[in-house]
Enzyme design. Structure first.
Site, PDB file in Angstrom:
ATOM      1  N   ARG A  91      75.579  67.598  -6.315  1.00  0.00           N
ATOM      2  CA  ARG A  91      74.978  68.072  -7.561  1.00  0.00           C
ATOM      3  C   ARG A  91      74.191  69.346  -7.249  1.00  0.00           C
ATOM      4  NH1 ARG A  91      69.668  65.996 -10.612  1.00  0.00           N
ATOM      5  NH2 ARG A  91      69.920  67.287 -12.443  1.00  0.00           N
ATOM      6  N   GLU A 385      75.776  60.223 -14.321  1.00  0.00           N
ATOM      7  CA  GLU A 385      76.014  61.546 -13.750  1.00  0.00           C
ATOM      8  C   GLU A 385      76.764  61.457 -12.424  1.00  0.00           C
ATOM      9  OE1 GLU A 385      71.724  62.371 -14.763  1.00  0.00           O
ATOM     10  OE2 GLU A 385      72.456  64.425 -14.776  1.00  0.00           O
TER      11      GLU A 385
END
Ligand code: AMP
Length: 398
Positions: A91, A385
């Site tokens: 990420r 996510e």
């Protein structure tokens, strides 16, 4: 294929190992206080006991080494060797204007991420440290960068420009970028899937209400506006961040309280939001909800102001998209606080929103909480996510 998802902060590192075929999390955990005394790793294999080990972690390479050791541990590990980890998804907070999509990590990509450091000085350098640490320990494993900003790169110019001298955009790329893109993308797609409608045919508003919070407008499968800006400080009132304020307040406080710009930024990022507004009672909505139900004036004021701001953004995004079909709530507060959803929806009578309070009190499901005759569908969609990062990673390395 097993995908290791890494979310690397300056002193912490969250990880999940996800089986891309079943889309299930096989193991997860967090390394905390990296480079600080008292560092510890928490590791939980799916269906197993949570283990917490206090152990020195002078840097992120050591943290990743401990993660890999935990995943391959003979007794509590979930894979036999590192060969069973097919790829790593990282990420990355800021991709600036350079990245409108996820990408395989190469030396050029790392350089481009570094060039965005100015835009996210706390986050991007930490993300790069995580990539370098993984490269050292798993040099042959492909890695993918998934950007928090990428989903919002479809915003039109009128949505991303500030009313500032144009030269600041040209010189420094000062504009609105938006964050939480992985979540906004995942949740809006999921809503279409659950409703069995074509993503490209819908106007969706996603309210990602967590400790950090943002709203986005997704029209025909593309983000057209979002509430966070150059940094995650803009927009909604958050846990400790102020969200939108009159910028002149900064000068006013500076003079009255004798603070410099760094001190003011600390107030806006760490001492404001629902924490500051509740007279420093709490940044956690569980406490605020309790206080609201007890009739505490600080909690009532905070809750009402918070929900009004969310509703105001929803209203503006209805204008931005010339309508809305679906409103989604997600993240810690959006998924778990029926009171917040109710109070926000009380402002949405003009959209013909009507809430089924029984459905609104259910937990942990992808569910419509509006009544069947509600003119606009309101849903709770738990975000994921890590799974979204794993999916992006697989699609690029396959
Ligand atoms: P996130 O950043 O998405 O992890 O969200 C964290 C926030 O969600 C916490 O700070 C709480 O304010 C909120 N939260 C978590 N669980 C609950 C709950 N059961 N009820 C109300 N708020 C919650």
């Amino acid at each position: 294929m097993n995908i290791l998802v890494i979310n690397c902060g300056s002193s912490s590192l969250k990880f999940q190992l996800i089986d891309s075929e079943t889309e299930k999390c096989i193991a997860k955990g967090i390394c905390e206080r990296i480079g600080i005394e008292g560092s510890q790793i928490t590791y939980t294999p799916a269906g197993g006991e949570k283990e917490q080990t206090v152990t020195p972690m002078p840097d992120h390479t050591e943290a990743i080494r401990l993660v890999l050791e935990a995943l391959t541990n003979e007794k509590t590990g979930v894979v036999k060797s590192l060969d069973e980890i097919g790829a790593v998804g990282h990420r990355i907070v800021h991709g600036g204007e350079k990245f409108a999509a996820s990408t395989i990590i190469t030396d050029e990509v790392m350089k481009a991420i570094e060039e965005c450091n100015d835009l996210a000085p706390l986050h991007n350098p930490a993300n790069l440290i995580g990539i370098n640490a993984c490269k050292k320990l798993m040099p042959a494993t492909p890695m993918v960068a998934v950007f928090d900003t990428a989903f919002h790169q479809t915003m039109p110019e009128e949505a991303y420009m500030y009313g500032l001298p144009y030269e600041y955009y040209e010189k420094y790329k000062i504009r609105r970028y938006g964050f939480h893109g992985t979540s906004h993308s995942y949740v809006s797609r999921k809503a279409a899937e659950v409703l069995d409608k074509k993503y490209e045919d819908l106007k969706i508003i996603v309210c990602h209400l967590g400790n950090g919070a943002s709203v986005s407008a997704v029209k025909n499968g593309k983000c057209v506006d979002t509430s966070m800006g150059l940094t995650p400080l803009e927009g909604l009132i958050m846990g400790t961040r102020s969200g939108d304020i009159d910028p002149a307040i900064m000068e006013f406080i500076a003079h009255k309280e004798g603070k410099d710009i760094d001190e003011i930024m600390t107030v806006l990022n760490k001492k404001s939001g629902v924490y500051g507004l509740s007279n420093n009672l709490s940044s956690d909505f569980r406490d605020l909800e309790d206080g609201y139900n007890r009739g505490d004036e600080h909690c009532i004021r905070t809750m009402n102001t918070y929900c009004y701001r969310v509703a105001k953004y929803i209203g503006s995004y209805v204008a931005a998209m010339n309508g809305v079909d679906v409103i989604c709530f997600t993240a810690g507060i959006g998924e778990n606080a029926p009171l917040v959803r109710s109070l926000v929806c009380e402002h949405l009578g003009f959209l013909g929103v009507s809430i089924d309070e029984d459905a609104n009190h259910k937990r942990g499901e992808e569910i419509a909480i509006s009544t069947p005759d509600s003119k606009t569908t309101v849903m709770v969609i738990p975000t994921n996510e890590e799974l979204a990062i794993a999916r992006e990673t697989v699609s690029l390395v396959k």
